[in-house]
Design an enzyme around this catalytic site. Sequence first.
Site, PDB file in Angstrom:
ATOM      1  N   HIS A 133      -9.590   1.940   4.562  1.00  0.00           N
ATOM      2  CA  HIS A 133      -8.334   2.080   5.304  1.00  0.00           C
ATOM      3  C   HIS A 133      -8.532   3.060   6.465  1.00  0.00           C
ATOM      4  CE1 HIS A 133      -4.223   2.991   6.324  1.00  0.00           C
ATOM      5  NE2 HIS A 133      -3.892   1.864   5.724  1.00  0.00           N
TER       6      HIS A 133
ATOM      7  N   ASN B  21       0.878  -1.174   0.000  1.00  0.00           N
ATOM      8  CA  ASN B  21       0.000   0.000   0.000  1.00  0.00           C
ATOM      9  C   ASN B  21       0.913   1.222   0.000  1.00  0.00           C
ATOM     10  OD1 ASN B  21      -1.859   2.014   0.419  1.00  0.00           O
ATOM     11  ND2 ASN B  21      -2.333   1.443   2.538  1.00  0.00           N
TER      12      ASN B  21
ATOM     13  N   SER C  24       2.866  -2.220  10.375  1.00  0.00           N
ATOM     14  CA  SER C  24       4.309  -2.369  10.618  1.00  0.00           C
ATOM     15  C   SER C  24       4.847  -3.754  10.263  1.00  0.00           C
ATOM     16  CB  SER C  24       4.656  -1.995  12.070  1.00  0.00           C
ATOM     17  OG  SER C  24       4.286  -0.646  12.320  1.00  0.00           O
TER      18      SER C  24
ATOM     19  N   GLU D  90      -6.759   5.356   7.590  1.00  0.00           N
ATOM     20  CA  GLU D  90      -6.424   6.758   7.286  1.00  0.00           C
ATOM     21  C   GLU D  90      -7.590   7.433   6.556  1.00  0.00           C
ATOM     22  OE1 GLU D  90      -2.705   5.838   5.382  1.00  0.00           O
ATOM     23  OE2 GLU D  90      -1.904   5.248   7.333  1.00  0.00           O
TER      24      GLU D  90
ATOM     25  N   GLU E 166      -6.130  -4.393  10.271  1.00  0.00           N
ATOM     26  CA  GLU E 166      -5.038  -3.457  10.513  1.00  0.00           C
ATOM     27  C   GLU E 166      -5.303  -2.703  11.819  1.00  0.00           C
ATOM     28  OE1 GLU E 166      -2.951  -2.396   6.602  1.00  0.00           O
ATOM     29  OE2 GLU E 166      -4.636  -1.034   6.797  1.00  0.00           O
TER      30      GLU E 166
ATOM     31  N   LYS F 249       0.232   4.275  -0.317  1.00  0.00           N
ATOM     32  CA  LYS F 249      -0.362   5.505   0.244  1.00  0.00           C
ATOM     33  C   LYS F 249      -0.035   6.696  -0.660  1.00  0.00           C
ATOM     34  CE  LYS F 249      -0.099   3.337   4.723  1.00  0.00           C
ATOM     35  NZ  LYS F 249      -0.075   3.459   6.163  1.00  0.00           N
TER      36      LYS F 249
ATOM     37  N   GLY G 135       2.107   2.221  10.798  1.00  0.00           N
ATOM     38  CA  GLY G 135       3.131   3.255  10.684  1.00  0.00           C
ATOM     39  C   GLY G 135       3.799   3.622  11.998  1.00  0.00           C
TER      40      GLY G 135
HETATM   41  P1  PGA Z   1       2.520   0.241   7.650  1.00  0.00           P
HETATM   42  O1  PGA Z   1       1.108   0.538   6.970  1.00  0.00           O
HETATM   43  O2  PGA Z   1       2.997  -1.083   7.084  1.00  0.00           O
HETATM   44  O3  PGA Z   1       3.389   1.382   7.231  1.00  0.00           O
HETATM   45  O4  PGA Z   1       2.293   0.163   9.102  1.00  0.00           O
HETATM   46  C1  PGA Z   1       0.174  -0.500   6.745  1.00  0.00           C
HETATM   47  C2  PGA Z   1      -1.079   0.079   6.135  1.00  0.00           C
HETATM   48  O5  PGA Z   1      -1.474   1.183   6.527  1.00  0.00           O
HETATM   49  O6  PGA Z   1      -1.698  -0.532   5.239  1.00  0.00           O
END
Ligand code: PGA
Length: 245
Positions: A98, A11, A209, A100, A168, A13, A174
């Site tokens: 997601h 992903n 992560s 976010e 998630e 982003k 993140g």
């Molecule tokens: P990350 O993000 O691996 O940077 O924690 C995962 C995601 O948001 O899909």
Amino acid sequence: MSNIKTVIAGNWKMNKTLPDVEHFLDHLQPTEWPDDKEVIIGCPFPMLHFLAKKVDQLNLPITVAAQNCHQESSGAYTGEVSADMLSSVGASMVILGHSERRQYFGETDEIIHQKIQASLEAGLKVIYCCGEKKEEREKGEYLDVVLNQIDVALKGFDSWDRLMIAYEPVWAIGTGLVASPEQAEEMHAAIRQNISHEGSQIPILYGGSMKPANAAELLNKENVNGGLIGGASLDPESFQLLIQA
Ligand code: PGA
């Protein structure tokens, strides 16, 4: 042992310009990828067409996914992108819900439900994301929170061959904090048990992560069928290691 193929989904982003995408593709070594992995890249809108064309030209075993779409098929929604548009530029999948999008753009499971319907109508497959916040885990509400998200977003759902779920936990995205394999397995098993019997073979991905150093132990769990990976998917070498994990 389940016979669900392991999915490694990047992903990106809001990262990567067009030259970055080109550089990324040039540094992958797909001949070394194991056959039992399905590789997906969630790409920003402007680069989708380019990525889809390159994947086609180079015959890369990559499924091209978008990271969002609007729930309406067309109309006066300045700045928005419909599922039909995604499909017309070569995307075959879309990441929806997601955290976010929920946090910064006010998406609720009702809206995500509509987006899922619109995506299916446009012929896309869907990765539906769910996950609890830190305080919900601390209060012991995490299973209820996530199962409720899924119930609302997937109400009446029956296109199981076109769905993946990504669990998630928001506190792990993140942050460098990763759910333990046991925490992930507990949630994934609960999700699998909660969805309809026809959905029992869908891939359930873990996100938060995940990186080459912790992927294998997470992917080793029976109900963890892959990863949705943000930060560690940006670098081609790290992405390659995840595919080989
Ligand atoms: P990350 O993000 O691996 O940077 O924690 C995962 C995601 O948001 O899909």
